[in-house]
Write a protein that holds these residues in place. Sequence first.
Motif, PDB file in Angstrom:
ATOM      1  N   ASP A 114       0.818  -1.216   0.000  1.00  0.00           N
ATOM      2  CA  ASP A 114       0.000   0.000   0.000  1.00  0.00           C
ATOM      3  C   ASP A 114       0.855   1.271   0.000  1.00  0.00           C
ATOM      4  N   GLY A 115       2.194   1.094   0.044  1.00  0.00           N
ATOM      5  CA  GLY A 115       3.076   2.238  -0.042  1.00  0.00           C
ATOM      6  C   GLY A 115       3.370   2.914   1.286  1.00  0.00           C
ATOM      7  N   TYR A 116       2.915   2.304   2.373  1.00  0.00           N
ATOM      8  CA  TYR A 116       3.158   2.894   3.685  1.00  0.00           C
ATOM      9  C   TYR A 116       4.132   2.050   4.494  1.00  0.00           C
ATOM     10  N   LEU A 117       4.884   2.754   5.324  1.00  0.00           N
ATOM     11  CA  LEU A 117       5.789   2.084   6.251  1.00  0.00           C
ATOM     12  C   LEU A 117       5.014   1.652   7.491  1.00  0.00           C
ATOM     13  N   TYR A 118       5.261   0.412   7.900  1.00  0.00           N
ATOM     14  CA  TYR A 118       4.690  -0.093   9.146  1.00  0.00           C
ATOM     15  C   TYR A 118       5.826  -0.434  10.099  1.00  0.00           C
ATOM     16  N   VAL A 119       5.685   0.000  11.339  1.00  0.00           N
ATOM     17  CA  VAL A 119       6.648  -0.381  12.373  1.00  0.00           C
ATOM     18  C   VAL A 119       6.104  -1.643  13.033  1.00  0.00           C
ATOM     19  N   LEU A 120       6.786  -2.748  12.809  1.00  0.00           N
ATOM     20  CA  LEU A 120       6.278  -4.044  13.263  1.00  0.00           C
ATOM     21  C   LEU A 120       6.380  -4.187  14.777  1.00  0.00           C
ATOM     22  N   ASP A 121       7.377  -3.530  15.357  1.00  0.00           N
ATOM     23  CA  ASP A 121       7.548  -3.586  16.811  1.00  0.00           C
ATOM     24  C   ASP A 121       8.017  -2.208  17.273  1.00  0.00           C
ATOM     25  N   GLU A 122       7.106  -1.449  17.882  1.00  0.00           N
ATOM     26  CA  GLU A 122       7.452  -0.078  18.290  1.00  0.00           C
ATOM     27  C   GLU A 122       8.270  -0.047  19.573  1.00  0.00           C
ATOM     28  N   THR A 123       8.301  -1.143  20.305  1.00  0.00           N
ATOM     29  CA  THR A 123       9.071  -1.199  21.551  1.00  0.00           C
ATOM     30  C   THR A 123       9.958  -2.451  21.546  1.00  0.00           C
ATOM     31  N   PRO A 124      10.942  -2.469  20.669  1.00  0.00           N
ATOM     32  CA  PRO A 124      11.807  -3.656  20.585  1.00  0.00           C
ATOM     33  C   PRO A 124      12.708  -3.789  21.807  1.00  0.00           C
ATOM     34  N   SER A 125      13.201  -4.988  22.001  1.00  0.00           N
ATOM     35  CA  SER A 125      14.076  -5.251  23.146  1.00  0.00           C
ATOM     36  C   SER A 125      15.425  -4.566  22.948  1.00  0.00           C
ATOM     37  N   GLU A 126      16.117  -4.392  24.058  1.00  0.00           N
ATOM     38  CA  GLU A 126      17.380  -3.640  24.061  1.00  0.00           C
ATOM     39  C   GLU A 126      18.431  -4.251  23.134  1.00  0.00           C
ATOM     40  N   ASP A 127      18.382  -5.540  22.950  1.00  0.00           N
ATOM     41  CA  ASP A 127      19.416  -6.165  22.126  1.00  0.00           C
ATOM     42  C   ASP A 127      19.294  -5.756  20.652  1.00  0.00           C
ATOM     43  N   LEU A 128      18.193  -5.122  20.300  1.00  0.00           N
ATOM     44  CA  LEU A 128      18.019  -4.651  18.926  1.00  0.00           C
ATOM     45  C   LEU A 128      18.389  -3.173  18.762  1.00  0.00           C
ATOM     46  N   ARG A 129      18.853  -2.550  19.843  1.00  0.00           N
ATOM     47  CA  ARG A 129      19.099  -1.106  19.791  1.00  0.00           C
ATOM     48  C   ARG A 129      20.110  -0.722  18.711  1.00  0.00           C
ATOM     49  N   ALA A 130      21.200  -1.474  18.616  1.00  0.00           N
ATOM     50  CA  ALA A 130      22.239  -1.123  17.641  1.00  0.00           C
ATOM     51  C   ALA A 130      21.678  -1.184  16.216  1.00  0.00           C
ATOM     52  N   LEU A 131      20.847  -2.177  15.964  1.00  0.00           N
ATOM     53  CA  LEU A 131      20.269  -2.327  14.632  1.00  0.00           C
ATOM     54  C   LEU A 131      19.271  -1.205  14.339  1.00  0.00           C
ATOM     55  N   VAL A 132      18.423  -0.903  15.316  1.00  0.00           N
ATOM     56  CA  VAL A 132      17.441   0.164  15.126  1.00  0.00           C
ATOM     57  C   VAL A 132      18.147   1.508  14.955  1.00  0.00           C
ATOM     58  N   ASP A 133      19.206   1.696  15.725  1.00  0.00           N
ATOM     59  CA  ASP A 133      19.977   2.929  15.619  1.00  0.00           C
ATOM     60  C   ASP A 133      20.600   3.050  14.222  1.00  0.00           C
ATOM     61  N   GLN A 134      21.088   1.943  13.726  1.00  0.00           N
ATOM     62  CA  GLN A 134      21.665   1.927  12.371  1.00  0.00           C
ATOM     63  C   GLN A 134      20.594   2.279  11.337  1.00  0.00           C
ATOM     64  N   ALA A 135      19.407   1.735  11.508  1.00  0.00           N
ATOM     65  CA  ALA A 135      18.300   2.029  10.584  1.00  0.00           C
ATOM     66  C   ALA A 135      17.928   3.505  10.651  1.00  0.00           C
ATOM     67  N   ALA A 136      17.884   4.048  11.864  1.00  0.00           N
ATOM     68  CA  ALA A 136      17.529   5.455  12.034  1.00  0.00           C
ATOM     69  C   ALA A 136      18.551   6.359  11.359  1.00  0.00           C
ATOM     70  N   ARG A 137      19.829   5.987  11.494  1.00  0.00           N
ATOM     71  CA  ARG A 137      20.877   6.811  10.885  1.00  0.00           C
ATOM     72  C   ARG A 137      20.883   6.673   9.376  1.00  0.00           C
TER      73      ARG A 137
END
Length: 63
Positions: free
Chosen positions: A29-52
């Motif tokens: 549908d052309g929209y971004l979905y956040v599958l997990d808005e409160t991921p666990s801490e072990d995913l922080r580095a990955l989420v941070d990389q995505a944000a950057r």
Amino acid sequence: MRIEVDFDKCQSNAVCQAVAPAIFEVRDDGYLYVLDETPSEDLRALVDQAARACPTQAITIVD
Ligand code: SF4
């Protein structure tokens, strides 16, 4: 950790999905979905990389 996306800035180009497909998904549908808005801490580095990687700085990590 909580993920916030500014959908006014998001261009649905799926750059974040390429980095962290378990968290971000651009659907047919052309929209971004956040599958997990409160991921666990072990995913922080990955989420941070995505944000950057986001070319429009639409992703914010809160906490
Ligand atoms: S990388 Fe940024 S602009 Fe692209 S889909 Fe993700 S949040 Fe939207």
